[in-house]
Design a protein around this motif. Structure first.
Motif, PDB file in Angstrom:
ATOM      1  N   LEU A 187      -7.371   3.318   6.731  1.00 29.20           N
ATOM      2  CA  LEU A 187      -7.505   3.070   5.294  1.00 29.20           C
ATOM      3  C   LEU A 187      -8.984   3.137   4.922  1.00 29.20           C
ATOM      4  O   LEU A 187      -9.798   2.369   5.449  1.00 29.20           O
ATOM      5  CB  LEU A 187      -6.941   1.687   4.937  1.00 29.20           C
ATOM      6  N   ASP A 188      -9.329   4.079   4.048  1.00 28.48           N
ATOM      7  CA  ASP A 188     -10.719   4.281   3.650  1.00 28.48           C
ATOM      8  C   ASP A 188     -10.849   4.088   2.143  1.00 28.48           C
ATOM      9  O   ASP A 188     -10.586   4.992   1.352  1.00 28.48           O
ATOM     10  CB  ASP A 188     -11.166   5.687   4.049  1.00 28.48           C
ATOM     11  N   GLU A 189     -11.216   2.868   1.762  1.00 23.76           N
ATOM     12  CA  GLU A 189     -11.376   2.508   0.348  1.00 23.76           C
ATOM     13  C   GLU A 189     -10.116   2.877  -0.460  1.00 23.76           C
ATOM     14  O   GLU A 189     -10.189   3.509  -1.510  1.00 23.76           O
ATOM     15  CB  GLU A 189     -12.622   3.174  -0.236  1.00 23.76           C
ATOM     16  N   VAL A 190      -8.987   2.471   0.050  1.00 25.46           N
ATOM     17  CA  VAL A 190      -7.715   2.736  -0.629  1.00 25.46           C
ATOM     18  C   VAL A 190      -7.556   1.741  -1.774  1.00 25.46           C
ATOM     19  O   VAL A 190      -7.624   0.528  -1.575  1.00 25.46           O
ATOM     20  CB  VAL A 190      -6.532   2.610   0.354  1.00 25.46           C
ATOM     21  N   LEU A 191      -7.350   2.271  -2.965  1.00 22.66           N
ATOM     22  CA  LEU A 191      -7.220   1.417  -4.140  1.00 22.66           C
ATOM     23  C   LEU A 191      -5.790   0.902  -4.260  1.00 22.66           C
ATOM     24  O   LEU A 191      -4.834   1.674  -4.279  1.00 22.66           O
ATOM     25  CB  LEU A 191      -7.596   2.183  -5.415  1.00 22.66           C
ATOM     26  N   VAL A 192      -5.662  -0.415  -4.348  1.00 23.04           N
ATOM     27  CA  VAL A 192      -4.375  -1.063  -4.598  1.00 23.04           C
ATOM     28  C   VAL A 192      -4.498  -1.827  -5.901  1.00 23.04           C
ATOM     29  O   VAL A 192      -5.341  -2.721  -6.037  1.00 23.04           O
ATOM     30  CB  VAL A 192      -3.994  -2.023  -3.447  1.00 23.04           C
ATOM     31  N   GLU A 193      -3.679  -1.464  -6.860  1.00 22.26           N
ATOM     32  CA  GLU A 193      -3.748  -2.122  -8.168  1.00 22.26           C
ATOM     33  C   GLU A 193      -3.292  -3.572  -8.064  1.00 22.26           C
ATOM     34  O   GLU A 193      -2.546  -3.950  -7.165  1.00 22.26           O
ATOM     35  CB  GLU A 193      -2.893  -1.353  -9.172  1.00 22.26           C
ATOM     36  N   ASP A 194      -3.725  -4.368  -9.046  1.00 26.70           N
ATOM     37  CA  ASP A 194      -3.421  -5.802  -9.035  1.00 26.70           C
ATOM     38  C   ASP A 194      -1.919  -6.083  -8.948  1.00 26.70           C
ATOM     39  O   ASP A 194      -1.498  -7.051  -8.316  1.00 26.70           O
ATOM     40  CB  ASP A 194      -3.989  -6.475 -10.295  1.00 26.70           C
ATOM     41  N   GLU A 195      -1.108  -5.219  -9.553  1.00 24.58           N
ATOM     42  CA  GLU A 195       0.328  -5.494  -9.552  1.00 24.58           C
ATOM     43  C   GLU A 195       0.966  -5.291  -8.181  1.00 24.58           C
ATOM     44  O   GLU A 195       2.116  -5.673  -7.971  1.00 24.58           O
ATOM     45  CB  GLU A 195       1.054  -4.632 -10.587  1.00 24.58           C
ATOM     46  N   MET A 196       0.193  -4.732  -7.221  1.00 15.13           N
ATOM     47  CA  MET A 196       0.713  -4.569  -5.870  1.00 15.13           C
ATOM     48  C   MET A 196       0.112  -5.578  -4.892  1.00 15.13           C
ATOM     49  O   MET A 196       0.263  -5.440  -3.677  1.00 15.13           O
ATOM     50  CB  MET A 196       0.480  -3.144  -5.367  1.00 15.13           C
ATOM     51  N   VAL A 197      -0.599  -6.584  -5.412  1.00 12.13           N
ATOM     52  CA  VAL A 197      -0.950  -7.728  -4.571  1.00 12.13           C
ATOM     53  C   VAL A 197       0.353  -8.438  -4.217  1.00 12.13           C
ATOM     54  O   VAL A 197       1.182  -8.723  -5.084  1.00 12.13           O
ATOM     55  CB  VAL A 197      -1.895  -8.695  -5.305  1.00 12.13           C
ATOM     56  N   VAL A 253       0.844  -1.197   0.000  1.00  8.18           N
ATOM     57  CA  VAL A 253       0.000   0.000   0.000  1.00  8.18           C
ATOM     58  C   VAL A 253       0.880   1.247   0.000  1.00  8.18           C
ATOM     59  O   VAL A 253       1.748   1.413   0.861  1.00  8.18           O
ATOM     60  CB  VAL A 253      -0.936   0.017   1.225  1.00  8.18           C
ATOM     61  N   ASP A 254       0.634   2.135  -0.938  1.00  6.59           N
ATOM     62  CA  ASP A 254       1.293   3.438  -0.993  1.00  6.59           C
ATOM     63  C   ASP A 254       0.733   4.300   0.134  1.00  6.59           C
ATOM     64  O   ASP A 254      -0.464   4.594   0.174  1.00  6.59           O
ATOM     65  CB  ASP A 254       1.023   4.073  -2.360  1.00  6.59           C
ATOM     66  N   LEU A 255       1.588   4.715   1.066  1.00  2.45           N
ATOM     67  CA  LEU A 255       1.117   5.478   2.220  1.00  2.45           C
ATOM     68  C   LEU A 255       0.789   6.928   1.895  1.00  2.45           C
ATOM     69  O   LEU A 255       0.336   7.674   2.764  1.00  2.45           O
ATOM     70  CB  LEU A 255       2.147   5.398   3.350  1.00  2.45           C
ATOM     71  N   HIS A 256       1.007   7.326   0.645  1.00  3.38           N
ATOM     72  CA  HIS A 256       0.615   8.667   0.200  1.00  3.38           C
ATOM     73  C   HIS A 256      -0.637   8.622  -0.681  1.00  3.38           C
ATOM     74  O   HIS A 256      -1.046   9.656  -1.224  1.00  3.38           O
ATOM     75  CB  HIS A 256       1.761   9.317  -0.576  1.00  3.38           C
ATOM     76  N   ALA A 257      -1.244   7.453  -0.794  1.00  2.00           N
ATOM     77  CA  ALA A 257      -2.405   7.286  -1.672  1.00  2.00           C
ATOM     78  C   ALA A 257      -3.653   7.930  -1.073  1.00  2.00           C
ATOM     79  O   ALA A 257      -3.767   8.079   0.155  1.00  2.00           O
ATOM     80  CB  ALA A 257      -2.654   5.800  -1.917  1.00  2.00           C
ATOM     81  N   PRO A 258      -4.605   8.320  -1.930  1.00  3.93           N
ATOM     82  CA  PRO A 258      -5.884   8.831  -1.421  1.00  3.93           C
ATOM     83  C   PRO A 258      -6.558   7.800  -0.524  1.00  3.93           C
ATOM     84  O   PRO A 258      -6.547   6.600  -0.820  1.00  3.93           O
ATOM     85  CB  PRO A 258      -6.694   9.061  -2.708  1.00  3.93           C
ATOM     86  N   GLY A 259      -7.135   8.287   0.568  1.00  6.15           N
ATOM     87  CA  GLY A 259      -7.818   7.399   1.497  1.00  6.15           C
ATOM     88  C   GLY A 259      -6.957   6.922   2.652  1.00  6.15           C
ATOM     89  O   GLY A 259      -7.457   6.271   3.568  1.00  6.15           O
ATOM     90  N   VAL A 260      -5.641   7.252   2.634  1.00  5.24           N
ATOM     91  CA  VAL A 260      -4.756   6.883   3.740  1.00  5.24           C
ATOM     92  C   VAL A 260      -4.643   8.056   4.712  1.00  5.24           C
ATOM     93  O   VAL A 260      -4.302   9.169   4.319  1.00  5.24           O
ATOM     94  CB  VAL A 260      -3.351   6.500   3.234  1.00  5.24           C
ATOM     95  N   ASP A 261      -4.955   7.805   5.967  1.00  6.34           N
ATOM     96  CA  ASP A 261      -4.878   8.834   7.012  1.00  6.34           C
ATOM     97  C   ASP A 261      -3.960   8.308   8.115  1.00  6.34           C
ATOM     98  O   ASP A 261      -4.263   7.295   8.754  1.00  6.34           O
ATOM     99  CB  ASP A 261      -6.269   9.120   7.570  1.00  6.34           C
ATOM    100  N   ILE A 262      -2.826   8.979   8.326  1.00  7.90           N
ATOM    101  CA  ILE A 262      -1.839   8.539   9.307  1.00  7.90           C
ATOM    102  C   ILE A 262      -1.908   9.451  10.528  1.00  7.90           C
ATOM    103  O   ILE A 262      -1.721  10.670  10.410  1.00  7.90           O
ATOM    104  CB  ILE A 262      -0.423   8.543   8.704  1.00  7.90           C
TER     105      ILE A 262
END
Length: 381
Positions: free
Chosen positions: A225-235, A199-208
């Protein structure tokens, strides 16, 4: 009668890497004398210094076990062990790269895709990419299988919602590996249906959000994490195989020298103060030095087993339980010796140790839980 062995034997020559140790010590002495770093208690958690991380990278002391095709140095696990042990014994500020180099590197090499390896491993080796770990959750305690963070399949990837807690360095890190539930919880098979994601910690929906220590310092965080989108290549790894992946990572997390050297710099300073006569001499100093020496042997043995790809879960748990107990005992020992006349720098180091002490036996799995791991490893019920 079969002889029971908790920890594998040390099979290598203990002096084979003396030249490497000498090189690291010389580098550290130079850094200290020039005022670029200072000795810190619990430096692998509290000592975030990206300049020092890049200085280590320039010497080839990050990504040491990463194959050269991924930008690494292709060196042995035992060589990396020697470097990290010397850094920790000196109280050097290694927190910026610690999780990435210790835990993310071997995990990527074992479970990562070629895209993930080429994206992250060269950057970690250069000291330019920092990671956290997204395992623990609020109200879960040490029951990792009870995670409620949920990953839902969406077009092009996964939507992750939930909360992680005690995430070291998340406010400065680039990404973390998040454990989430990808299938409905089955109470009879609680370890099934878990998966990992980068998970990119700068992505939309990430609150630290910061979790402040008693001394006002900021090392830990809650990550929402609020509906943070993770693309398939980051599974990360295989969907629904997260539990097996997480448990395979824990030997790297639990057995390293950071599990017995967090307060070594305080012990060394205590010995120095005794020599100078500013602290009373005490026979327990020798006892703690002996414990550290024994833990060094045990941790070295586990590093050798991991290098040979041998199972070391039980041995790693033993090192963690004995090591973190010793770290806390050293803090208590120094505290009992100290009074108002003690030097300020020593007192400051001791205060840091006392504040950090409760975490020694908690992080990486509580010692109570790990005693259960040890019992199961020995076939006890």
């Amino acid at each position: 009668m079969t002889k029971l062995r908790l920890v594998p034997p040390v099979s290598s020559d203990p002096h084979a890497m003396d030249d490497l140790r000498t090189e690291v010590r010389g580098f550290l002495a130079e850094q200290l004398s020039e005022g670029k770093i200072r000795r810190q208690v619990d430096s692998w958690l509290t000592g975030w210094d990206e300049d020092f991380t890049r200085a280590l990278a320039a010497r080839g002391w990050l990504g040491m076990t990463v194959p050269t095709e991924y930008g690494g140095h292709g060196r042995r696990h035992l060589e990396r062990f020697v470097v990290t042990e010397e850094l920790l014994a000196a109280g050097a500020p290694v927190a910026a790269h610690w999780i990435a180099d210790r835990q993310i590197v071997p995990s990527l090499l074992k479970y990562g895709t070629e895209v993930q390896k080429h994206k992250f491993l060269p950057a970690i080796t250069r000291g330019e990419c920092y990671f956290g770990i997204g395992m623990s959750e609020p109200d879960s305690g040490s029951d990792l299988a009870s995670v409620r963070t949920k990953a839902t399949r969406v077009d092009g990837g996964w939507s992750i919602t939930g909360a992680k807690v005690w995430t070291s360095g998340a406010h400065r890190a680039d990404a973390f590996i998040c454990l989430a539930r990808t299938a409905q919880l089955d109470p009879a098979h609680r370890h099934d249906g878990l998966s990992q994601f980068i998970v990119d910690l700068h992505a939309p929906g990430v609150d630290i959000r910061p979790i402040m220590s008693m001394n006002g310092q900021h090392h830990f965080n809650e990550v929402l994490l609020d509906e943070v989108l993770v693309e398939d290549e980051m599974v990360f790894g295989t969907i629904d195989n997260g539990w097996q992946q997480v448990t395979s990572e824990l030997s790297f997390e639990r057995s390293g020298p950071e599990r017995f050297l967090s307060t070594f710099v305080l012990l060394a300073k205590t010995a120095e103060q005794m020599k100078q006569g500013t602290l009373p001499r005490h026979s327990n100093l020798g006892r703690y030095l002996a414990r550290i020496a024994g833990l060094h042997q045990m941790s070295t043995a586990v590093a050798g087993a991991l290098e040979r790809h041998e199972p070391a879960d039980t041995a790693a748990a033993v090192v963690k339980v004995l090591g973190t107990s010793t770290e806390g005992d050293i803090a208590d020992f120094a505290d009992l010796l100290t009074d108002e006349s003690s030097p300020p720098r020593y007192t400051s180091m001791l205060e840091d140790a006392i504040v950090q002490r409760p975490g020694f036996t908690l992080r990486g799995g509580t010692n109570e839980v790990l005693r259960g791991v040890i019992a199961r490893g020995l076939g006890m019920r």
